[in-house]
Design an enzyme around this catalytic site. Structure first.
Site, PDB file in Angstrom:
ATOM      1  N   ASP A 386      22.472  -1.127 -29.220  1.00 33.00           N
ATOM      2  CA  ASP A 386      21.136  -0.631 -29.529  1.00 33.00           C
ATOM      3  C   ASP A 386      20.877   0.654 -28.731  1.00 33.00           C
ATOM      4  OD1 ASP A 386      18.328  -1.332 -30.711  1.00 33.00           O
ATOM      5  OD2 ASP A 386      17.958  -0.747 -28.628  1.00 33.00           O
ATOM      6  N   ASN A 394      12.371   9.556 -30.998  1.00 31.99           N
ATOM      7  CA  ASN A 394      11.883  10.112 -32.272  1.00 31.99           C
ATOM      8  C   ASN A 394      10.494  10.720 -32.099  1.00 31.99           C
ATOM      9  OD1 ASN A 394      13.714  10.069 -34.344  1.00 31.99           O
ATOM     10  ND2 ASN A 394      13.269   7.958 -34.955  1.00 31.99           N
ATOM     11  N   ASP A 403      17.765  11.882 -36.180  1.00 29.54           N
ATOM     12  CA  ASP A 403      18.948  11.704 -37.044  1.00 29.54           C
ATOM     13  C   ASP A 403      20.193  12.269 -36.379  1.00 29.54           C
ATOM     14  OD1 ASP A 403      17.420  10.461 -38.921  1.00 29.54           O
ATOM     15  OD2 ASP A 403      17.245  12.201 -40.257  1.00 29.54           O
ATOM     16  N   GLU A 430      18.434   1.839 -35.388  1.00 28.59           N
ATOM     17  CA  GLU A 430      19.162   2.467 -34.283  1.00 28.59           C
ATOM     18  C   GLU A 430      20.216   1.534 -33.713  1.00 28.59           C
ATOM     19  OE1 GLU A 430      15.413   0.647 -32.418  1.00 28.59           O
ATOM     20  OE2 GLU A 430      16.041   1.544 -34.318  1.00 28.59           O
TER      21      GLU A 430
END
Length: 512
Positions: A386, A394, A403, A430
């Site tokens: 993770d 983000n 991204d 993610e």
């Protein structure tokens, strides 16, 4: 001696070719743009190889024109097949349009020179050669106007267009012009008879030589002669050759129809290239045997018997061409379509198993692979990874940078998972997953530490983490070779280990 004059009749060959132009360009525009004399001698259009090719073509066309006249003399003045027009057409359509005019001129000069060698003066050969040029030029311009450039003679629609435009119409126009011009200089018999024999020979030559010339310039033509296929190809080609020799060595019965099963065998086994070669061989054998007085056509009796026999043989060959060539082209199209469909299916299957953003395997592919590995009686480990505090990443940098972060993580994880046959996938959002076949818990933990360290070394800034860089938390679970559970057990254990790693402060590995 020009084709078919000075005796009771003349038959000459046909031409075939391929030229091209963008659809929608007018014929007038094509003539001005592609054949404009100013471009012919442009240094940019010609190099040493192009000039050498043009010189070789001139020699070949001269020899073939001379040979066509020689054949007409051996067959009582009937030009059984005219080779040069089809060869020129098949060559021109493979060349840049700015070189066409030079090839047309080379064909005209070669034809005239070959005719003059037989002592026919100058004006008669020149007129006949101009008539031949009309056939080639008309075919190139019209067919490329209709089907574009480059002109693919092995495709069904262009092939049918070629048979209609070049073999039927252009050959008829040339034969009419040639017969009319010949009768201005010599008494060669009735115009209609001269036209008929000229037309059949011209049509046959175009229909045979243009596809053959075109095919010889295709790389895939020689695939049938590849060492791995050569024995099979030769064995198949022997069948129609032997059948033709058998049929045309027997004078008692009309057994020509026996050839069609052998020809169909070639169509289905060797495709369009093999069909073109086979029809050419059948034409040479059948015409040669008929001229020498052998074969089922010897049953034909009456006046002008040789002419009659040759005409029947030419009609037989024309029927074979108009029947088999389209079938072979259709089969080639279907084979190409099948390959295209198989490639598309493989591509879409691959896309269905890939994550579009990272290029890794997706969740669907992960489930499939893990299910397969669970069926094997061997050790199996699973890593769930993770990206720490990725939502904050983000929020801080934006989704575009997010991204790019996921793409960078995917690359690092793939590089650090060094166990043979390791399977890396995007698990969702993610999260990433790594399947490690034939791997125990301790080795799997070592791989997980390599991945964690590699992500840290990447040095991707992340202001919300303790280190100031993007990090990952990893949960590890494994099954031994015996006593293993189900897929959900392994995934659940790895997931629990991942949550423990995150609850413990992140940027760490926990093994369950």
């Amino acid at each position: 001696m020009s084709r078919g004059h000075g005796t009771e009749d003349k038959v000459d060959g046909a031409e075939d070719g391929r030229a091209g132009e963008e659809p929608g360009l007018s014929l007038g525009g094509l003539a001005q743009d592609s054949l404009w004399p100013g471009k012919v001698w442009d240094r940019r259009a010609w190099d040493r190889g192009s000039l050498t090719r043009l010189g070789v073509v001139f020699v070949v066309l001269t020899v073939c024109s001379w040979l066509g006249i020689a054949l007409s003399r051996q067959s009582g003045g009937v030009a059984t097949i005219w080779l040069s027009n089809g060869i020129l057409f098949g060559l021109v359509i493979t060349q840049p349009r700015e070189q066409w005019l030079a090839y047309f001129v080379a064909g005209l000069v070669a034809d005239t020179a070959a005719d003059a060698l037989w002592g026919d003066g100058f004006w008669l050969p020149l007129g006949v050669s101009l008539a031949n040029s009309v056939e080639v030029v008309t075919s190139c311009l019209v067919l490329t106007r209709l089907f574009g450039h480059p002109f693919n003679l092995s495709r069904r629609r262009p092939l049918l267009g070629f048979l209609g435009v070049s073999v039927v119409c252009a050959a008829a126009l040339t034969s009419a012009l040639g017969a009319s011009w010949t009768l201005l200089w010599v008494n060669a018999g009735p115009w209609l008879q001269l036209f008929r024999t000229w037309y059949l020979g011209d049509m046959l030559g175009m229909a045979l030589m243009a596809p053959l010339t075109f095919m010889l310039q295709r790389e895939d033509f020689f695939s049938i002669l590849h060492p791995e296929r050569l024995a099979n190809t030769l064995l198949l080609l022997v069948v129609p050759a032997a059948a033709t020799l058998l049929v045309f060595s027997h004078n008692g019965d009309p057994l020509i129809f026996f050839l069609f099963p052998a020809l169909m065998l070639i169509v289905f086994r060797l495709g369009f290239p093999g069909t073109v070669v086979t029809i050419f061989v059948v034409a040479l054998v059948s015409i040669g045997m008929t001229v020498k007085g052998h074969g089922p056509l010897m049953l034909i009796r009456g006046d002008h018997v040789l002419l009659h026999r040759i005409v029947v043989d030419q009609i037989f060959l024309a029927v074979a061409i108009f029947t088999l060539f389209p079938v072979a082209a259709l089969l080639e199209e279907r084979a190409a379509l099948q390959l295209c469909l198989e490639a598309s299916e493989a591509r879409y299957r691959s896309l269905a198993s890939l994550d579009e953003l990272t290029g890794l395997a997706n969740r669907r592919a992960f489930n499939q692979r893990l299910g397969q590995e669970m069926e094997n009686e061997q050790e199996l480990a699973l890593l769930l990874i993770d990206a720490d505090l990725f939502k904050r990443y983000n929020d801080h940098f934006g989704h575009v940078m997010g991204d790019e972060c996921l793409q960078a993580l995917a690359e690092v994880i793939s590089g650090a998972a060094t166990v043979p046959d390791a399977f890396v996938s995007r698990f969702g959002g993610e999260e990433f997953a790594v399947i490690l076949p034939r791997t125990g818990l301790q080795q799997a933990r070592m791989v997980a530490e390599q991945i964690r360290a590699a992500v840290m070394e990447m040095g991707l800034p992340h202001p919300a983490t303790q280190s100031g860089f993007q990090t990952v938390s990893i949960g590890v679970a494994a099954f031994g070779a015996e006593g293993r559970g189900v897929v959900a057990d392994l995934v659940g254990r790895a997931d629990m280990a991942l949550y423990r790693a995150k609850d413990s402060g992140r940027n760490r590995v926990v093994a369950e």
